[in-house]
Design a protein around this motif. Sequence first.
Motif, PDB file in Angstrom:
ATOM      1  N   HIS A  12      -0.987  -0.654  -9.199  1.00  9.80           N
ATOM      2  CA  HIS A  12       0.291  -0.952  -9.850  1.00  9.80           C
ATOM      3  C   HIS A  12       0.700  -2.387  -9.534  1.00  9.80           C
ATOM      4  CE1 HIS A  12       4.750  -0.468 -10.438  1.00  9.80           C
ATOM      5  NE2 HIS A  12       4.321   0.258 -11.450  1.00  9.80           N
ATOM      6  N   LEU A  13       1.502  -2.975 -10.421  1.00  7.74           N
ATOM      7  CA  LEU A  13       2.055  -4.313 -10.229  1.00  7.74           C
ATOM      8  C   LEU A  13       3.570  -4.239 -10.318  1.00  7.74           C
ATOM      9  CD1 LEU A  13      -0.265  -6.304 -12.698  1.00  7.74           C
ATOM     10  CD2 LEU A  13      -0.601  -5.947 -10.241  1.00  7.74           C
TER      11      LEU A  13
ATOM     12  N   ALA B 249       0.827  -1.203   0.000  1.00  5.54           N
ATOM     13  CA  ALA B 249       0.000   0.000   0.000  1.00  5.54           C
ATOM     14  C   ALA B 249       0.858   1.248   0.000  1.00  5.54           C
ATOM     15  CB  ALA B 249      -0.909  -0.001   1.229  1.00  5.54           C
ATOM     16  N   LEU B 250       0.552   2.134  -0.917  1.00  5.20           N
ATOM     17  CA  LEU B 250       1.114   3.472  -0.859  1.00  5.20           C
ATOM     18  C   LEU B 250       0.162   4.259   0.034  1.00  5.20           C
ATOM     19  CD1 LEU B 250       3.300   5.426  -1.829  1.00  5.20           C
ATOM     20  CD2 LEU B 250       1.737   6.092  -3.670  1.00  5.20           C
ATOM     21  N   VAL B 251       0.571   4.477   1.279  1.00  2.53           N
ATOM     22  CA  VAL B 251      -0.257   5.187   2.244  1.00  2.53           C
ATOM     23  C   VAL B 251      -0.029   6.683   2.043  1.00  2.53           C
ATOM     24  CG1 VAL B 251      -0.764   5.587   4.682  1.00  2.53           C
ATOM     25  CG2 VAL B 251      -0.166   3.279   3.889  1.00  2.53           C
ATOM     26  N   LEU B 252      -1.116   7.379   1.717  1.00  4.97           N
ATOM     27  CA  LEU B 252      -1.070   8.823   1.525  1.00  4.97           C
ATOM     28  C   LEU B 252      -1.723   9.511   2.706  1.00  4.97           C
ATOM     29  CD1 LEU B 252      -2.159   9.000  -2.215  1.00  4.97           C
ATOM     30  CD2 LEU B 252       0.172   9.003  -1.296  1.00  4.97           C
TER      31      LEU B 252
ATOM     32  N   PHE C 219      -1.740  -1.041  -3.862  1.00  5.71           N
ATOM     33  CA  PHE C 219      -2.981  -0.292  -3.672  1.00  5.71           C
ATOM     34  C   PHE C 219      -2.666   1.096  -3.125  1.00  5.71           C
ATOM     35  CE2 PHE C 219      -4.016  -4.749  -3.382  1.00  5.71           C
ATOM     36  CZ  PHE C 219      -5.268  -4.865  -3.980  1.00  5.71           C
ATOM     37  N   VAL C 220      -3.645   1.990  -3.219  1.00  3.07           N
ATOM     38  CA  VAL C 220      -3.546   3.307  -2.594  1.00  3.07           C
ATOM     39  C   VAL C 220      -4.413   3.295  -1.345  1.00  3.07           C
ATOM     40  CG1 VAL C 220      -4.034   5.774  -2.834  1.00  3.07           C
ATOM     41  CG2 VAL C 220      -3.137   4.495  -4.776  1.00  3.07           C
ATOM     42  N   VAL C 221      -3.845   3.793  -0.253  1.00  2.61           N
ATOM     43  CA  VAL C 221      -4.529   3.862   1.034  1.00  2.61           C
ATOM     44  C   VAL C 221      -4.444   5.300   1.519  1.00  2.61           C
ATOM     45  CG1 VAL C 221      -4.385   3.134   3.456  1.00  2.61           C
ATOM     46  CG2 VAL C 221      -4.102   1.445   1.634  1.00  2.61           C
TER      47      VAL C 221
ATOM     48  N   ALA D  51      -0.575   6.075  -8.887  1.00  2.40           N
ATOM     49  CA  ALA D  51      -1.513   6.534  -7.860  1.00  2.40           C
ATOM     50  C   ALA D  51      -2.106   7.881  -8.252  1.00  2.40           C
ATOM     51  CB  ALA D  51      -0.819   6.634  -6.505  1.00  2.40           C
ATOM     52  N   ARG D  52      -1.278   8.751  -8.784  1.00  2.12           N
ATOM     53  CA  ARG D  52      -1.763  10.077  -9.204  1.00  2.12           C
ATOM     54  C   ARG D  52      -2.698   9.981 -10.394  1.00  2.12           C
ATOM     55  NH1 ARG D  52       3.770  13.611  -8.364  1.00  2.12           N
ATOM     56  NH2 ARG D  52       3.133  14.470  -6.345  1.00  2.12           N
TER      57      ARG D  52
END
Length: 180
Positions: free
Chosen positions: A109-110, A49-52, A130-132, A171-172
Amino acid sequence: MSLHDDVVAALRGWPGPQHALREAYLGFLAARQDACERSCVPGHITASALVLDSTGTRALLTLHPRVGRWLQLGGHCEPSDRTLAGAALREATEESGIEGLRIDPVPVHLDVHPITCSLGVPTRHFDVRFVVRAPAGAEPVRSAESDDLRWWPLDALPPDTDDLAPLVRAARQQATWTAL
């Protein structure tokens, strides 16, 4: 539905641009019923997870003790995981110490990378990312799984993180990322 079936369904319907890599993941999943298990030595599915932060301008990265680099949060699927998005959210919550994280259930993304993970055997991680989003004012709490944990501006990530650029870009670009 099993975790394996959830991963297949999530990737089969994934609208992301990495079509060839998605097909490779699906081929691997078709060949290996144990593809989501850490014990699958040829490689295994992982969830990260890309935690934003709540503004979407900073990412929470961990200084991974085994790898020695700043990375997004994530890890292995566990037998209790029923969905891949759930596994990514569980990992992000465990590694960040932040309650109330919200995940976009559509992968963003993979990435396949070679690694020697906890079994001590060289393998590959078929990472689904995933985006979190963190709630406003969220402060991370470093766990034993990290040497450091901190927020970084998306446009000023730490050195030696060029491989995160495609994840941040994806993500963007994901249509739903601002709606989290």
